[in-house]
Design a protein around this motif. Structure first.
Motif, short mmCIF file in Angstrom:
data_model
loop_
_atom_site.label_atom_id
_atom_site.label_comp_id
_atom_site.label_asym_id
_atom_site.label_seq_id
_atom_site.Cartn_x
_atom_site.Cartn_y
_atom_site.Cartn_z
N ALA A 1 0.84 -1.20 0.00
CA ALA A 1 0.00 0.00 0.00
C ALA A 1 0.88 1.26 0.00
O ALA A 1 0.51 2.27 -0.63
N LEU B 1 3.75 1.50 -1.42
CA LEU B 1 4.20 1.67 -2.80
C LEU B 1 3.15 2.38 -3.65
O LEU B 1 3.48 3.16 -4.55
N ASP B 2 1.86 2.08 -3.35
CA ASP B 2 0.77 2.69 -4.12
C ASP B 2 0.34 4.03 -3.54
O ASP B 2 -0.66 4.61 -4.02
N GLU C 1 -1.10 4.58 -0.70
CA GLU C 1 -2.46 4.42 -0.20
C GLU C 1 -2.49 4.41 1.33
O GLU C 1 -3.51 4.06 1.93
#
Lengths: 198, 522
Positions: free
Chosen positions: B13, B15-16, B18
């Motif tokens: 997450a 990395l995204d 988020e």
């Protein structure tokens, strides 16, 4: 849909409205068929690629993408403007893909001879015949559908977790978990190709 | 393990992008201190970058064109509203529309149906004419109708209309072949068993003829292969039977020659009141059997105005136009149907058919009376046969013995006649001898010629019965075989009488006194 929309002839406000999915939907619901064509133009490639990556092959991409937009054409008057049009469109697309996969699974049950053989190619064979991006795509296709679709929507289509949750009607935690598990699966699949990934 | 997975999940997450800002800060610190997390982050990051670079499908420039065509195809005209892939919806819609039309325009709709039905009826009832010419219905046919409940439908007699009683008690009309093997009572046989004289026979014929008009009007046919049957035919049958049996009773009481035993065994039949029975059916209403339908129709038949040559069937026993009748049973497509007597639909004719027969069940109106009567009627033939079998046989000749008289042998043969056992006779009576083939042999040793005037036979069997009319006339009333034999006997007797006369003359000439009379009984 017969006449091309010439943006050069439009004023800035018209272009703005045209670029707005919601505005296009309202125009279509008012009887402007050209607005639907603009919607199709704007989203068709995303839909086609989502289908391609979800199914893992190109066999049914055209048919399913047609079904998706015909369904959109029929249901657009029921669109409630409570979410992004793209989110709604992806939900329809994913459902169509699932219907197709269900049919394929059923067909394979009764006609196993028609099922394509699993591509258990060796690492050497793959290196010689495919680049790393194609190898990655192939392994994405091997992921279970419930993990594959959130990953595709995230890394190919660039949707946020929230949009993915809305499109797939899942909660946020599930989306987060499934994307992680998809990446873990891919990481294990792609361990022999660490050099190529660099 | 779960904790490690949770960390890697947060890494994914992260990395995204988020994670919440707070989570992100905390995770950055964790990342700094954990080489394993950093390595996994690099791994995920490499995969993610490769995924973003996966080749897209080449653009489809004709996608919109094909889509437009497909949408146009699916939304043109009625398809927008009635998807051809949903025939059930279309069918349901049409049904609703039809129900609405029928509800709103019920009277015109029913009038239309009635009109069509009337047209069909008119077509099939056109030119209906009586099957039988009443003047040419033979007494034999009328008798068969009365007693055997059979009417011929063609010249050959292979196709018949029968009246029968169903297993459940109801009565049926049936058009079928004649090969059912029923024992049929013959008119001549019936008259013979009843031992009718000429006058009595004429009376019976007149009874039979009184029904010929009614029966002729009851069965109609036309060139459209329609057969129309008046249900009153059932009543005519019962009434004619009753009249015949009543006649037999009355005749037996008057006549000396009719054997009482025959008639006494006949069932007592109640009087049939046709006008009362007619209240069950409309006398002008016919059951019409057409090739593809059956219905009731009011038909008025006026026999007076019908051309004699128009009758479809004429008896072979009489002269007259012989018109070919519909040669086969009209083939009714429906295997089973009901034809209602009236709109109340509480009385109905049931019609059953296949390729070989048509059966019409007649509704029962007075079941008790009809059943009792029908049962009595069906047993009449058996009763007559039973009565005949109980008859007494008596053969007597009063004569005298004459010394040196001429003797005579009487021989006749009737192989088809069965003779019942003889009662005991006085020893003075000569017992005639019969063998199994009914070879009769009687030897009379001597006669007084004058005693011939009191010579008589009194054979109580209806088949063997004959009387002496006058002094020397012998009236024979036997079946043909028997008559032949008895005719031979009569000739012998005549010869015997003449010889006796001659012998008496000779005696007178010679003044020979005849001996004292002494009766001889045989």
């Amino acid at each position: 849909m017969d006449n091309e929309i010439n943006k050069d002839d439009m004023n800035p406000q018209a272009i703005y409205n045209l670029n707005d999915d919601f505005s296009l939907i309202r125009q279509f619901n008012s009887g402007n068929e050209k607005a639907f064509k603009e919607l199709v133009n704007r989203h068709k490639e995303k839909v086609r690629n989502l289908i391609y990556l979800t199914l893992g092959n190109t066999d049914a991409v055209d048919d399913i993408s047609q079904e998706v937009f015909i369904s959109v054409y029929k249901k657009l008057k029921f669109f409630r403007f409570e979410s992004q049009f793209s989110t709604w469109l992806y939900r329809i697309t994913v459902n169509k893909c699932r219907d197709h996969l269900r049919k394929v699974k059923l067909r394979n049950l009764f006609f196993p001879a028609l099922t394509p053989e699993n591509e258990n190619h060796s690492k050497t064979y793959l290196r010689e015949n495919y680049d790393i991006k194609e190898i990655v795509r192939m392994y994405v296709a091997k992921l279970p559908e419930k993990m594959r679709v959130p990953l595709v929507l995230r890394d190919f289509e660039g949707l946020s977790y929230q949009e993915i949750a809305e499109a797939l009607e899942l909660d946020l935690g599930t989306v987060k978990s499934r994307i992680f598990r998809a990446r873990e699966g891919l990481r294990k699949f792609l361990e022999p190709f660490q050099e190529e990934l660099l | 393990m779960i904790k490690i997975d949770k960390e890697f999940e947060n890494l994914s997450a992260y990395l995204d992008d988020e994670l919440s800002p707070t989570e992100k800060e905390i995770f950055k610190e964790r990342l700094q201190s954990s080489p394993a997390l950093r390595e996994r982050l690099n791994s995920y990051s490499r995969i993610k970058s490769q995924l973003g670079g996966v080749k897209s499908l080449p653009e489809d420039h004709f996608f919109e064109t094909r889509l437009s065509e497909e949408i146009a195809k699916q939304t043109t005209g009625m398809r927008r509203y009635f998807n051809p892939g949903r025939p059930a919806l279309l069918f349901a819609s049409l049904t609703v529309v039809l129900m609405f039309v029928v509800k709103v325009a019920y009277d015109p709709f029913m009038e239309l149906i009635d009109e069509q039905q009337t047209n069909i009826k008119d077509f099939y009832t056109a030119n209906l004419r009586p099957l039988f010419n009443p003047d040419q219905l033979s007494n034999e046919e009328l008798f068969n109708f009365a007693m055997n409940r059979v009417l011929p439908l063609d010249e050959s007699g292979e196709r018949v209309l029968t009246l029968s009683e169903g297993e459940s008690g109801g009565d049926y009309f049936e058009i079928r072949q004649t090969s059912d093997g029923r024992s049929e009572l013959n008119l001549e046989e019936f008259a013979s068993k009843l031992n009718l004289g000429p006058g009595e026979r004429r009376q019976m014929d007149s009874i039979l003829n009184s029904y010929s008009d009614k029966i002729a009007k009851a069965v109609l046919v036309n060139d459209n292969n329609t057969v129309a049957i008046n249900p009153m035919l059932m009543h005519y049958n019962m009434a004619l039977r009753a009249d015949l049996v009543k006649f037999a009773h009355l005749t037996a009481e008057k006549s000396k020659h009719i054997t009482r035993t025959v008639v006494n065994n006949l069932p007592v039949i109640p009087d049939i009141n046709l006008s009362q029975l007619a209240s069950n059916f409309d006398p002008n209403q016919y059951i019409c059997l057409a090739p593809d339908t059956s219905f009731l129709a009011d038909i008025d038949v006026d026999l007076q105005n019908i051309n004699k040559n128009a009758y479809a069937y004429s008896s072979g026993n009489k002269n007259g136009a012989k018109t070919a009748y519909v040669g086969s049973v009209p083939s009714i497509k429906k295997k089973y149907q009901k034809v209602y007597v009236d709109s109340v639909k509480n009385k109905k004719f049931m019609i059953f058919s296949d390729s070989n027969f048509i059966k019409i069940q007649v509704p029962q109106f007075d079941a008790t009376m009809m059943n009792d009567f029908s049962k009595q009627m069906d047993s009449i033939s058996k009763e007559i046969d039973k009565a005949v079998s109980k008859l007494k046989f008596e053969f007597r000749i009063d004569t005298i013995k004459v010394p040196n008289a001429m003797s005579f042998d009487f021989n006749f043969n009737a192989p088809n006649v069965k003779i019942p056992d003889l009662p005991p006779l006085p020893p003075t009576v000569v017992i005639p001898k019969f063998d199994s083939a009914f070879n009769f042999n009687m030897k009379i040793p001597s006669f007084n010629v004058d005693s011939l005037s009191s010579f008589y036979f009194n054979m109580s069997d209806s088949l063997l019965n004959f009387g002496v009319y006058g002094n020397d006339t012998l009236k024979l009333q036997f079946n043909k075989d028997f008559q032949k034999e008895m005719e031979a006997l009569r000739k012998d007797m005549e010869r015997f009488r003449k010889d006796m006369e001659k012998w008496k003359d000779d005696l007178r000439k010679n003044n020979v006194k005849p001996p004292k009379k002494k009766p001889v009984e045989i």
